[in-house]
Design a protein around this motif. Structure first.
Motif, PDB file in Angstrom:
ATOM      1  N   THR A 112     -21.299 -57.887  38.797  1.00 23.09           N
ATOM      2  CA  THR A 112     -21.605 -58.324  40.153  1.00 23.09           C
ATOM      3  C   THR A 112     -21.148 -59.767  40.297  1.00 23.09           C
ATOM      4  O   THR A 112     -21.557 -60.632  39.509  1.00 23.09           O
ATOM      5  CB  THR A 112     -23.112 -58.206  40.435  1.00 23.09           C
ATOM      6  OG1 THR A 112     -23.505 -56.845  40.241  1.00 23.09           O
ATOM      7  CG2 THR A 112     -23.453 -58.638  41.842  1.00 23.09           C
ATOM      8  N   ALA A 166     -20.158 -63.695  46.424  1.00 20.87           N
ATOM      9  CA  ALA A 166     -19.084 -64.143  47.310  1.00 20.87           C
ATOM     10  C   ALA A 166     -18.779 -65.611  47.029  1.00 20.87           C
ATOM     11  O   ALA A 166     -19.681 -66.420  46.836  1.00 20.87           O
ATOM     12  CB  ALA A 166     -19.494 -63.950  48.761  1.00 20.87           C
ATOM     13  N   ASP A 171     -16.342 -52.669  44.746  1.00 21.01           N
ATOM     14  CA  ASP A 171     -17.232 -52.267  45.829  1.00 21.01           C
ATOM     15  C   ASP A 171     -17.610 -53.548  46.578  1.00 21.01           C
ATOM     16  O   ASP A 171     -18.615 -54.192  46.272  1.00 21.01           O
ATOM     17  CB  ASP A 171     -18.475 -51.568  45.289  1.00 21.01           C
ATOM     18  CG  ASP A 171     -19.452 -51.143  46.379  1.00 21.01           C
ATOM     19  OD1 ASP A 171     -19.084 -51.186  47.576  1.00 21.01           O
ATOM     20  OD2 ASP A 171     -20.588 -50.793  46.032  1.00 21.01           O
ATOM     21  N   PRO A 172     -16.768 -53.948  47.562  1.00 22.33           N
ATOM     22  CA  PRO A 172     -17.054 -55.173  48.299  1.00 22.33           C
ATOM     23  C   PRO A 172     -18.273 -55.011  49.198  1.00 22.33           C
ATOM     24  O   PRO A 172     -18.425 -53.996  49.868  1.00 22.33           O
ATOM     25  CB  PRO A 172     -15.792 -55.403  49.136  1.00 22.33           C
ATOM     26  CG  PRO A 172     -14.901 -54.244  48.928  1.00 22.33           C
ATOM     27  CD  PRO A 172     -15.549 -53.293  47.979  1.00 22.33           C
ATOM     28  N   GLN A 173     -19.142 -56.003  49.159  1.00 24.58           N
ATOM     29  CA  GLN A 173     -20.347 -56.031  49.989  1.00 24.58           C
ATOM     30  C   GLN A 173     -20.405 -57.396  50.664  1.00 24.58           C
ATOM     31  O   GLN A 173     -19.578 -58.262  50.377  1.00 24.58           O
ATOM     32  CB  GLN A 173     -21.576 -55.769  49.121  1.00 24.58           C
ATOM     33  CG  GLN A 173     -21.512 -54.432  48.406  1.00 24.58           C
ATOM     34  CD  GLN A 173     -22.547 -54.284  47.300  1.00 24.58           C
ATOM     35  OE1 GLN A 173     -23.472 -55.069  47.189  1.00 24.58           O
ATOM     36  NE2 GLN A 173     -22.380 -53.265  46.480  1.00 24.58           N
ATOM     37  N   ALA A 174     -21.345 -57.598  51.553  1.00 22.48           N
ATOM     38  CA  ALA A 174     -21.401 -58.841  52.327  1.00 22.48           C
ATOM     39  C   ALA A 174     -21.548 -60.088  51.452  1.00 22.48           C
ATOM     40  O   ALA A 174     -20.819 -61.053  51.627  1.00 22.48           O
ATOM     41  CB  ALA A 174     -22.546 -58.775  53.335  1.00 22.48           C
ATOM     42  N   ASP A 178     -20.660 -52.547  34.943  1.00 18.97           N
ATOM     43  CA  ASP A 178     -20.366 -53.223  36.204  1.00 18.97           C
ATOM     44  C   ASP A 178     -20.604 -54.722  36.101  1.00 18.97           C
ATOM     45  O   ASP A 178     -21.354 -55.199  35.249  1.00 18.97           O
ATOM     46  CB  ASP A 178     -21.073 -52.593  37.401  1.00 18.97           C
ATOM     47  CG  ASP A 178     -22.559 -52.857  37.524  1.00 18.97           C
ATOM     48  OD1 ASP A 178     -23.080 -53.834  36.961  1.00 18.97           O
ATOM     49  OD2 ASP A 178     -23.219 -52.066  38.220  1.00 18.97           O
ATOM     50  N   GLN A 200     -21.528 -60.122  47.955  1.00 15.52           N
ATOM     51  CA  GLN A 200     -21.027 -59.975  46.589  1.00 15.52           C
ATOM     52  C   GLN A 200     -20.034 -58.823  46.522  1.00 15.52           C
ATOM     53  O   GLN A 200     -19.930 -58.032  47.444  1.00 15.52           O
ATOM     54  CB  GLN A 200     -22.180 -59.698  45.637  1.00 15.52           C
ATOM     55  CG  GLN A 200     -22.871 -58.369  45.944  1.00 15.52           C
ATOM     56  CD  GLN A 200     -24.182 -58.212  45.220  1.00 15.52           C
ATOM     57  OE1 GLN A 200     -24.772 -59.174  44.754  1.00 15.52           O
ATOM     58  NE2 GLN A 200     -24.660 -56.983  45.108  1.00 15.52           N
ATOM     59  N   THR A 201     -19.333 -58.752  45.396  1.00 19.32           N
ATOM     60  CA  THR A 201     -18.515 -57.585  45.081  1.00 19.32           C
ATOM     61  C   THR A 201     -18.969 -57.080  43.725  1.00 19.32           C
ATOM     62  O   THR A 201     -19.167 -57.870  42.795  1.00 19.32           O
ATOM     63  CB  THR A 201     -17.019 -57.924  45.039  1.00 19.32           C
ATOM     64  OG1 THR A 201     -16.625 -58.392  46.339  1.00 19.32           O
ATOM     65  CG2 THR A 201     -16.181 -56.705  44.678  1.00 19.32           C
ATOM     66  N   VAL A 202     -19.183 -55.772  43.630  1.00 17.73           N
ATOM     67  CA  VAL A 202     -19.531 -55.155  42.354  1.00 17.73           C
ATOM     68  C   VAL A 202     -18.284 -54.436  41.852  1.00 17.73           C
ATOM     69  O   VAL A 202     -17.725 -53.594  42.553  1.00 17.73           O
ATOM     70  CB  VAL A 202     -20.706 -54.167  42.495  1.00 17.73           C
ATOM     71  CG1 VAL A 202     -21.005 -53.505  41.153  1.00 17.73           C
ATOM     72  CG2 VAL A 202     -21.938 -54.882  43.031  1.00 17.73           C
ATOM     73  N   TYR A 203     -17.838 -54.812  40.659  1.00 21.53           N
ATOM     74  CA  TYR A 203     -16.687 -54.184  40.015  1.00 21.53           C
ATOM     75  C   TYR A 203     -17.218 -53.303  38.901  1.00 21.53           C
ATOM     76  O   TYR A 203     -18.000 -53.765  38.068  1.00 21.53           O
ATOM     77  CB  TYR A 203     -15.763 -55.238  39.410  1.00 21.53           C
ATOM     78  CG  TYR A 203     -15.142 -56.170  40.421  1.00 21.53           C
ATOM     79  CD1 TYR A 203     -13.928 -55.865  41.018  1.00 21.53           C
ATOM     80  CD2 TYR A 203     -15.786 -57.354  40.783  1.00 21.53           C
ATOM     81  CE1 TYR A 203     -13.357 -56.729  41.942  1.00 21.53           C
ATOM     82  CE2 TYR A 203     -15.220 -58.218  41.707  1.00 21.53           C
ATOM     83  CZ  TYR A 203     -14.006 -57.901  42.282  1.00 21.53           C
ATOM     84  OH  TYR A 203     -13.439 -58.749  43.195  1.00 21.53           O
TER      85      TYR A 203
END
Length: 127
Positions: free
Chosen positions: A85, A88, A65-68, A83, A70-73
Motif C-alpha cells: 500500500t 498518494a 489498484d488505484p484509490q483516492a 501487496d 493510496q494505490t495498492v499493488y
C-alpha cells in the motif's frame, strides 16, 4: 528465506515503523505508512478486462489498484500474493521491494506467444 528477511531496514528515506498487528507478515515504513503484507487474497480486479494494466518491476508482476488516498499493488506472479500500500504522493517503493518479493517462487509469467513484455498483459499464465 522469507520475504521479510530480505526487506530493507529503511525504504528510501522512510524509517521502519510499528504496525497495528501481531502478524509477522506485515511491515511498514514512514508516516503515512508504506505497508507490505504477505499472504493476502488475489486482487478482485486481476484478470478483468477493465483492470489496470499489470506492471513489471524488476521481474515481479504487480496489479495496481488505484484509490483516492493510496494505490495498492499486489504481486500476482509469486507463490503467495503480496501487496504494498503506497500513500498518494509517496515515492514509488516497488523497485526497493521487488528483490525481497522476487525471492518467492515464481508461479506464472505474463508474456504473449512472441515473448513480448508482461507490462501490458492482463493475465498471468502458468510457467
Amino acid at each position: 528465506m522469507t520475504v521479510f528477511a530480505k526487506l530493507p531496514v529503511q525504504l528510501g528515506g522512510l524509517n521502519p515503523r510499528r504496525t497495528e498487528t501481531d502478524s509477522a507478515f506485515v511491515a511498514a515504513w514512514g508516516n503515512p505508512a508504506v505497508v507490505i503484507r504477505c499472504g493476502v487474497r488475489r486482487p478482485a480486479a486481476f484478470g478483468s478486462t477493465d483492470a489496470p494494466q499489470l506492471i513489471d518491476v524488476n521481474g515481479v508482476l504487480w496489479q495496481p489498484d488505484p484509490q483516492a488516498a493510496q494505490t495498492v499493488y499486489t504481486a500476482i506472479d509469486r507463490s503467495v500474493y503480496v501487496d504494498v500500500t503506497v500513500p498518494a504522493g509517496a515515492d514509488q517503493p516497488l523497485p526497493a521491494l521487488a528483490g525481497a518479493v522476487g525471492a518467492l517462487p515464481q508461479l506464472c509469467t505474463a508474456t504473449d506467444a512472441a515473448g513480448h513484455s508482461a507490462a501490458r498483459l492482463p493475465i498471468c499464465r502458468p510457467r
